[in-house]
Design a protein around this motif. Structure first.
Motif, short mmCIF file in Angstrom:
data_model
loop_
_atom_site.label_atom_id
_atom_site.label_comp_id
_atom_site.label_asym_id
_atom_site.label_seq_id
_atom_site.Cartn_x
_atom_site.Cartn_y
_atom_site.Cartn_z
N TRP A 125 0.82 -1.21 0.00
CA TRP A 125 0.00 0.00 0.00
C TRP A 125 0.85 1.25 0.00
O TRP A 125 1.86 1.35 0.69
CB TRP A 125 -0.90 0.02 1.23
CG TRP A 125 -1.80 1.22 1.32
CD1 TRP A 125 -1.54 2.40 1.97
CD2 TRP A 125 -3.07 1.37 0.73
NE1 TRP A 125 -2.58 3.28 1.82
CE2 TRP A 125 -3.55 2.66 1.06
CE3 TRP A 125 -3.88 0.54 -0.03
CZ2 TRP A 125 -4.78 3.14 0.65
CZ3 TRP A 125 -5.12 1.01 -0.45
CH2 TRP A 125 -5.56 2.30 -0.11
N GLY A 152 -2.42 3.66 -3.55
CA GLY A 152 -3.23 2.53 -3.13
C GLY A 152 -2.44 1.23 -3.21
O GLY A 152 -1.22 1.21 -3.00
N TYR A 153 -3.11 0.14 -3.51
CA TYR A 153 -2.41 -1.13 -3.70
C TYR A 153 -1.66 -1.07 -5.04
O TYR A 153 -2.25 -0.84 -6.09
CB TYR A 153 -3.39 -2.29 -3.69
CG TYR A 153 -4.02 -2.51 -2.34
CD1 TYR A 153 -3.24 -2.87 -1.23
CD2 TYR A 153 -5.39 -2.36 -2.16
CE1 TYR A 153 -3.80 -3.05 0.02
CE2 TYR A 153 -5.97 -2.54 -0.90
CZ TYR A 153 -5.17 -2.89 0.18
OH TYR A 153 -5.74 -3.07 1.42
N HIS A 163 -3.27 1.81 -7.89
CA HIS A 163 -4.72 1.84 -7.67
C HIS A 163 -5.36 0.48 -7.92
O HIS A 163 -6.55 0.39 -8.28
CB HIS A 163 -5.41 2.91 -8.53
CG HIS A 163 -4.85 4.28 -8.39
ND1 HIS A 163 -4.59 4.85 -7.16
CD2 HIS A 163 -4.48 5.20 -9.32
CE1 HIS A 163 -4.11 6.07 -7.34
NE2 HIS A 163 -4.03 6.30 -8.63
N ASP A 197 -7.22 -3.03 -7.42
CA ASP A 197 -8.26 -3.51 -6.52
C ASP A 197 -7.73 -4.67 -5.67
O ASP A 197 -8.03 -4.77 -4.48
CB ASP A 197 -9.46 -3.98 -7.33
CG ASP A 197 -10.60 -4.47 -6.45
OD1 ASP A 197 -11.34 -3.63 -5.91
OD2 ASP A 197 -10.73 -5.71 -6.30
N THR A 205 -8.29 2.13 -5.49
CA THR A 205 -7.73 2.27 -4.15
C THR A 205 -6.73 3.41 -4.10
O THR A 205 -6.08 3.74 -5.09
CB THR A 205 -7.03 0.97 -3.71
OG1 THR A 205 -5.94 0.70 -4.60
CG2 THR A 205 -7.98 -0.21 -3.73
N GLU A 253 -4.61 2.75 4.41
CA GLU A 253 -4.77 1.48 3.72
C GLU A 253 -6.23 1.03 3.72
O GLU A 253 -6.92 1.06 4.75
CB GLU A 253 -3.90 0.38 4.36
CG GLU A 253 -3.98 -0.93 3.61
CD GLU A 253 -2.90 -1.92 3.98
OE1 GLU A 253 -2.92 -3.04 3.43
OE2 GLU A 253 -2.05 -1.59 4.83
N THR A 310 -8.49 2.46 1.68
CA THR A 310 -9.33 3.54 1.15
C THR A 310 -9.71 3.25 -0.30
O THR A 310 -8.86 2.94 -1.14
CB THR A 310 -8.61 4.89 1.21
OG1 THR A 310 -8.27 5.19 2.57
CG2 THR A 310 -9.47 6.01 0.65
N ARG A 311 -11.00 3.36 -0.60
CA ARG A 311 -11.50 3.09 -1.95
C ARG A 311 -12.56 4.13 -2.35
O ARG A 311 -13.14 4.79 -1.49
CB ARG A 311 -12.15 1.70 -2.04
CG ARG A 311 -11.21 0.54 -1.74
CD ARG A 311 -11.97 -0.79 -1.68
NE ARG A 311 -11.09 -1.89 -1.33
CZ ARG A 311 -10.44 -2.66 -2.20
NH1 ARG A 311 -10.60 -2.43 -3.49
NH2 ARG A 311 -9.67 -3.65 -1.80
#
Length: 301
Positions: free
Chosen positions: A204, A209-210, A226, A228, A252, A257, A259-260
Motif C-alpha cells: 500500500w 493505493g495497492y 490503484h 483492486d 484504491t 490502507e 481507502t476506496r
C-alpha cells in the motif's frame, strides 16, 4: 632629409602599424576557406540537437513517437546493422524529439545526425541510445487485455495527461498515464506485466493505493497503481513474464490502507528510467502505450 624620403618613411611606418592586424586576418580567411567555418557550424548544430543533460530534459522524457513511425523504424532497422537504441536515438534527434505527428526523418538525415553527435557529443549520444534501448528491450505487451468474447470492442481508453496538475498530497504534476476500463467496475479488468522482470515492490501507498512495481531486466521500473487486488500468490521477489497477471484494476488510494472509491476506477501506469543522475526518472507512458496497442492480449473474463 629630402621631403620625398620622409614621405616614403611615413608610409612604411604606417603600414607596419596596421600590419599587426593583417596576420590574424590572413589566418581567419585561411580558416574560413579551409573548412573551419563548416566545422564550426557543424559543432554548433551538434550542440543544438541535444539539450544539456539530455535524459533529464522535457524533450526526451515526453517520448513522442507515433505507432506508425515506430513501425516504419522497425522496418528500416531490418536493413541496418546498428542496435535499435541507436536507430531510435538518431531518428528522434533528427526529428527534434517529436515523431508523434510528422513523418520519419530520412535515413540520410539520421546518418548525418549520428555522425555529428558521435563526433561532438559522443557521451550524451551513447546515453540517449542506451536509454531508448532499455525502454524498449524485450517482449512488451499492453497492460490491460481485451475480452476474447468481445473482439470488436476495445476495453480500455487513455489520454495524454503527462505533467497535468494534481493536488492530492500537495501541488504536483502527473508522472504517468491513467488507463480506464470501458465499464466502471473495480476488480474486473486484469492488469498484466508489460515486460519480463522482477516484482520489486508490493503493498500500500497513500497516493497509489495497492500497487505493484516491476523492474525489467533492462533496469526500467514499471509502476502499476490503484489496484483492486493482487494476483493470487504474488510476492515481492517473484519473476514475472510479459503478459503475466499482476492484479486487477481498481480505485484504491488517496488515504490510509483500504481507502476506496475516491475516484473512477483506473490503472495508473508509471515508467521510470534508471540513469547516472536519477535512480527513478519518470518518462511519459502515453506514446509507449500507443506502440503497445499492436500487442494487446485477449483473455476470457
Amino acid at each position: 632629409m629630402a621631403r620625398s624620403s620622409r614621405k616614403r618613411i611615413w608610409r612604411l611606418s604606417g603600414l607596419r602599424g596596421r600590419g599587426k592586424w593583417l596576420l590574424p586576418l590572413f589566418f581567419l580567411l585561411l580558416l574560413l576557406t579551409s573548412g573551419g567555418l563548416t566545422a564550426a557550424l557543424r559543432f554548433q548544430a551538434a550542440v543544438g540537437y541535444l539539450p544539456e543533460n539530455v535524459l533529464a530534459s522535457a524533450e526526451f522524457r515526453s517520448l513522442r513517437i507515433s505507432q506508425e513511425n515506430w513501425q516504419r523504424l522497425q522496418e528500416r532497422r531490418a536493413q541496418e546493422e546498428e542496435g535499435f537504441g541507436e536507430e531510435l536515438a538518431a531518428a528522434m534527434v533528427a526529428g527534434r524529439f517529436d515523431l508523434s505527428g510528422q513523418s520519419l526523418p530520412s535515413p540520410e538525415s539520421c546518418r548525418r545526425v549520428k555522425e555529428l553527435l558521435t563526433y561532438y557529443r559522443s557521451r550524451d549520444y551513447r546515453q540517449l541510445a542506451a536509454a531508448y534501448q532499455a525502454l524498449f528491450a524485450g517482449e512488451q505487451v499492453f497492460p490491460v487485455p481485451d475480452r476474447q468474447q468481445d473482439p470488436d470492442r476495445r476495453q480500455t481508453g487513455y489520454e495524454n495527461s503527462w505533467m497535468a496538475p494534481r493536488n492530492y498530497g500537495g501541488s504536483r504534476n502527473h508522472e504517468g498515464t491513467d488507463i480506464f476500463g470501458a465499464e466502471s467496475l473495480p476488480g474486473y479488468y486484469p492488469v498484466l506485466s508489460i515486460t519480463e522482470g522482477t516484482v520489486e515492490k508490493l503493498g500500500w501507498l497513500p497516493l497509489g493505493g495497492y500497487r505493484v512495481g516491476v523492474r525489467s531486466d533492462s533496469g526500467v521500473y514499471y509502476y502499476y497503481a490503484h489496484l483492486d487486488s493482487y494476483a493470487e500468490g504474488l510476492r515481492a521477489g517473484d519473476r514475472v513474464q510479459a503478459g503475466e497477471l499482476l492484479g486487477f484494476l481498481g480505485d484504491t488510494g488517496y488515504g490510509e490502507e483500504g481507502t476506496r472509491g475516491k475516484f473512477v476506477p483506473h490503472l495508473h501506469l508509471g515508467i521510470y528510467l534508471r540513469t547516472q543522475e536519477e535512480p527513478e526518472l519518470a518518462v511519459n507512458p502515453y506514446y509507449v502505450l500507443g506502440i503497445l496497442e499492436q500487442n494487446i492480449r485477449r483473455y476470457r473474463y
